[in-house]
Structure formats: C-alpha cells, structure tokens
Design an enzyme around this catalytic site. Structure first.
Site, mmCIF file in Angstrom:
data_model
loop_
_atom_site.group_PDB
_atom_site.id
_atom_site.type_symbol
_atom_site.label_atom_id
_atom_site.label_comp_id
_atom_site.label_asym_id
_atom_site.label_seq_id
_atom_site.Cartn_x
_atom_site.Cartn_y
_atom_site.Cartn_z
ATOM 1 N N TYR A 138 0.827 -1.203 0.000
ATOM 2 C CA TYR A 138 0.000 0.000 0.000
ATOM 3 C C TYR A 138 0.856 1.246 0.000
ATOM 4 O O TYR A 138 2.073 1.178 0.189
ATOM 5 C CB TYR A 138 -0.958 0.002 1.203
ATOM 6 C CG TYR A 138 -0.328 0.326 2.539
ATOM 7 C CD1 TYR A 138 0.485 -0.582 3.203
ATOM 8 C CD2 TYR A 138 -0.557 1.560 3.141
ATOM 9 C CE1 TYR A 138 1.053 -0.266 4.429
ATOM 10 C CE2 TYR A 138 0.007 1.880 4.369
ATOM 11 C CZ TYR A 138 0.805 0.960 5.006
ATOM 12 O OH TYR A 138 1.375 1.282 6.214
ATOM 13 N N ARG A 177 8.565 4.289 -4.335
ATOM 14 C CA ARG A 177 8.535 3.323 -3.230
ATOM 15 C C ARG A 177 7.556 2.189 -3.535
ATOM 16 O O ARG A 177 7.835 1.019 -3.238
ATOM 17 C CB ARG A 177 8.159 4.034 -1.927
ATOM 18 C CG ARG A 177 8.171 3.098 -0.734
ATOM 19 C CD ARG A 177 8.058 3.845 0.576
ATOM 20 N NE ARG A 177 6.767 4.498 0.716
ATOM 21 C CZ ARG A 177 6.446 5.307 1.728
ATOM 22 N NH1 ARG A 177 7.326 5.560 2.677
ATOM 23 N NH2 ARG A 177 5.259 5.851 1.792
ATOM 24 N N ARG A 211 -7.796 -20.374 -1.138
ATOM 25 C CA ARG A 211 -6.695 -20.278 -0.179
ATOM 26 C C ARG A 211 -5.664 -21.404 -0.282
ATOM 27 O O ARG A 211 -5.964 -22.569 -0.100
ATOM 28 C CB ARG A 211 -7.270 -20.264 1.244
ATOM 29 C CG ARG A 211 -6.222 -19.919 2.289
ATOM 30 C CD ARG A 211 -6.786 -19.940 3.692
ATOM 31 N NE ARG A 211 -5.802 -19.445 4.657
ATOM 32 C CZ ARG A 211 -4.765 -20.155 5.088
ATOM 33 N NH1 ARG A 211 -4.588 -21.392 4.674
ATOM 34 N NH2 ARG A 211 -3.908 -19.625 5.943
ATOM 35 N N HIS A 219 -1.030 -21.335 0.251
ATOM 36 C CA HIS A 219 0.067 -20.394 0.444
ATOM 37 C C HIS A 219 0.713 -19.991 -0.888
ATOM 38 O O HIS A 219 0.963 -18.820 -1.130
ATOM 39 C CB HIS A 219 1.124 -20.984 1.387
ATOM 40 C CG HIS A 219 0.707 -20.911 2.834
ATOM 41 N ND1 HIS A 219 -0.451 -21.486 3.308
ATOM 42 C CD2 HIS A 219 1.293 -20.332 3.902
ATOM 43 C CE1 HIS A 219 -0.567 -21.253 4.597
ATOM 44 N NE2 HIS A 219 0.494 -20.547 4.985
ATOM 45 N N LYS A 253 6.460 -1.822 2.063
ATOM 46 C CA LYS A 253 5.241 -1.239 2.638
ATOM 47 C C LYS A 253 4.081 -2.204 2.433
ATOM 48 O O LYS A 253 3.227 -2.016 1.554
ATOM 49 C CB LYS A 253 4.954 0.140 2.021
ATOM 50 C CG LYS A 253 4.051 1.002 2.903
ATOM 51 C CD LYS A 253 4.148 2.439 2.529
ATOM 52 C CE LYS A 253 3.114 3.316 3.213
ATOM 53 N NZ LYS A 253 3.192 3.371 4.666
ATOM 54 N N GLU A 282 11.852 2.568 14.516
ATOM 55 C CA GLU A 282 10.959 3.652 14.071
ATOM 56 C C GLU A 282 9.703 3.573 14.922
ATOM 57 O O GLU A 282 9.644 2.782 15.862
ATOM 58 C CB GLU A 282 10.643 3.501 12.575
ATOM 59 C CG GLU A 282 9.932 2.212 12.232
ATOM 60 C CD GLU A 282 9.658 2.039 10.733
ATOM 61 O OE1 GLU A 282 9.522 3.054 10.033
ATOM 62 O OE2 GLU A 282 9.567 0.889 10.293
HETATM 63 C C1 LIG Z 1 6.069 1.991 9.927
HETATM 64 C C2 LIG Z 1 6.055 3.337 9.309
HETATM 65 N N1 LIG Z 1 7.158 4.096 9.353
HETATM 66 C C3 LIG Z 1 7.204 5.336 8.812
HETATM 67 C C4 LIG Z 1 6.095 5.858 8.174
HETATM 68 C C5 LIG Z 1 6.172 7.246 7.556
HETATM 69 O O1 LIG Z 1 6.285 7.134 6.181
HETATM 70 P P1 LIG Z 1 5.945 8.359 5.208
HETATM 71 O O2 LIG Z 1 6.794 9.500 5.668
HETATM 72 O O3 LIG Z 1 6.344 7.880 3.860
HETATM 73 O O4 LIG Z 1 4.489 8.632 5.362
HETATM 74 C C6 LIG Z 1 4.926 5.097 8.070
HETATM 75 C C7 LIG Z 1 3.768 5.648 7.361
HETATM 76 O O5 LIG Z 1 2.839 4.992 7.047
HETATM 77 C C8 LIG Z 1 4.911 3.809 8.650
HETATM 78 O O6 LIG Z 1 3.812 3.048 8.576
#
Ligand SMILES: Cc1ncc(COP(=O)(O)O)c(C=O)c1O
Length: 287
Positions: free
Chosen positions: A33, A52, A99, A101, A146, A179
C-alpha cells in the site's frame, strides 16, 4: 464530498465496494500500500510514493504491475474528490485465488484507491506535541516493504493509545530504536539530528527523506545512526514524521518530558523547513 472509492476499474459507492473472500490481501495480507496526501489541490510527493510503490511491488514478486497506470488511477480518483487537502490511500493485493500459500503468476491484482478529507489534527499536534510510549519491535525482517501486514504495528500503537500516549516508538532486540508504529523517528543530541539508517528494519519514509534534505539545505547536522533506547530517552529533542503528521514534536517519552516539554529549536526549524517545501510545492525527487 463523501469518500471517493475506486475498486478494480470503477468508482463505486461504499456499499458496492466489496472484495472476494478469496482475495489474498484479505486471507494473507498479501498486499502492498501507499498512504499519500494532497495540499491545496495538488498531490504531494507523488513521484516519491510511486518509486517506493514500484520497489515494494518488485520485492513481493509483483513487479509486473504497471505503476504508470496506477498513477493515472490515483490522479483520477483525486480529481473526482475535488478536495484540496485529502488523504489518499492505495492498496494492491496479489488478487483472488482459493486459499493456499503458494501463489500463481496469473492472478489479477485487486486495486483499491480511496480519497477522503484529511483529518484536521496538525494544529493540535504542532502546538502540544505528541507523547510516545516505547515498545519492543516484534515485526518481520522486511519492514522496508510497505506491506499491509501491520499486526505488530497496530498492537503497539493501540497499546500506546490505551496507555495515554499518541504513538509507540519501537526498539529492536538489541535495544536500538527502529521507528514508530506508523511514523519515522528522529532525536537530537548536542544539536545533531539522529535517525535510524535505512535498511530492512525500517520503512523508507518519505517524510524522513524530506527531513534529511531540509537538514542538509539548512546546515543542520544530521547523522544516520542507530540510537539506543537510553540515548533516545535522554535526547534533548524528539520528533516523529509521516505523510499525515508532517514533522511533529514529541514532548513526552514514557511519561517523562523531553527537554523542557515543548518543541525544541531544531524541531521547530525542521517543521518550518517542511512547511516551506510544501508551500513551494518543492517535492521533486533529488538524486
Ligand atoms: C512503519 C512506518 N514508518 C514510517 C512511516 C512514515 O512514512 P511516510 O513519511 O512515507 O508517510 C509510516 C507511514 O505509514 C509507517 O507506517
């Protein structure tokens, strides 16, 4: 205008926005996403989000998705919303398959785009700052993708909310900050901004990219360096960054004030620098 919803080739009303129970995104979180936004009638940092996205798709073996077509769909959905300041969500799943894997290569991806008004919350955060709670990072070893596999993130985030904070800051098994559950993290030590180096442990946040660029432009020292929880807790300033929250001050960590409990000078410079970039529409990808 209520939420605009695009699903698999058409704009639909919420009651018709339905997916198959065999969708691999639903069954396995087999999906990626992007969460984007617009400012004043213009989508922000689109090329960076698309870059990204392309990488996320490639890393999950879905490099065949045409990101140029996705970009057109996002633009159409956004234009349809007529919202100057919108939150734009894109999700692409591997598609529908009974379903099991192992996936096959012939699946048709499910594509969802939603556009809605962005929640007005930044004024409060900019004024009061966020409070964070630290929590172990129990996520998988590819947080640079992501993907929609966000169970550890949502558990940590909800625990932080339940504990009276706004966000969870995660630390790895060795006690280094990675983070936040849904944001990038920065702290300041002796005037120098510190942030986790890019790698599989963190999402390559776009706001983080802007912070690195703004610091370089403004002569603010910045090092990409792992920071232990102890150093993090003693930092003179702490910030979070994300597309929806921009750069925002953290004024409490685990219940204790950061510095004097207000946004510090480096934080304020970066926040102002970010707002200037937005006002100038200066989001082009830098080499
Ligand atoms: C785990 C994580 N880290 C950092 C970010 C920040 O990313 P961005 O600056 O691209 O929105 C997000 C945003 O969704 C996130 O889910």
């Amino acid at each position: 205008m209520p939420e605009v919803i695009y699903l698999n080739g058409q704009f639909v009303e919420p009651e018709n926005a339905v997916i198959s129970i065999h969708d691999r995104g639903f069954l396995f979180g087999d999906a990626v996403y992007e969460a984007m936004r617009s400012y004043d009638g213009r989508l922000w940092a689109m090329q960076r989000h698309l870059q990204r996205l392309r990488r996320s798709l490639h890393e999950i073996d879905m490099g065949y998705v045409d990101v140029n077509i996705i970009a057109e769909v996002i633009e159409r959905a956004y234009q349809r919303s007529e919202l100057p300041d919108a939150s734009v969500y894109l999700q692409i799943t591997r598609g529908v398959q009974p379903r099991r894997h192992a996936y096959t290569q012939d699946l048709v991806p499910t594509v969802l785009v939603t556009v809605r008004d962005i929640t007005p919350m930044l004024a409060r955060i900019n004024r009061d700052g966020e409070s964070v709670m630290t929590a172990p990072d129990v996520r998988w070893k590819r947080c640079d993708i992501k993907s929609t596999n966000l169970l550890p993130n949502i558990l940590a985030h909800t625990a932080a909310i339940d504990g009276g904070a706004h966000e969870a800051v995660l630390y790895d098994a060795e006690g280094y900050v990675t983070e936040a559950a849904s944001m990038a993290v920065f702290c300041v030590e002796e005037g120098c901004v510190l942030t986790t180096p890019l790698g599989p442990e963190i999402l390559p946040s776009i706001t983080r990219q802007f912070v690195v660029e703004i610091a370089a432009d403004e002569g603010i020292p910045l090092r990409e360096e792992r920071v232990s929880l102890e150093r993090f807790r003693n930092a003179s300033e702490v910030m979070l960054g994300s597309t929806s929250h921009e750069v925002c001050p953290v004024t409490r960590v685990d219940g204790r004030p950061v510095g004097d409990g207000t946004a510090g000078p480096v934080t304020r410079r970066l926040m102002a620098g970010f707002k200037r970039r937005v006002a100038a529409g200066d989001d082009a990808v830098r080499e």
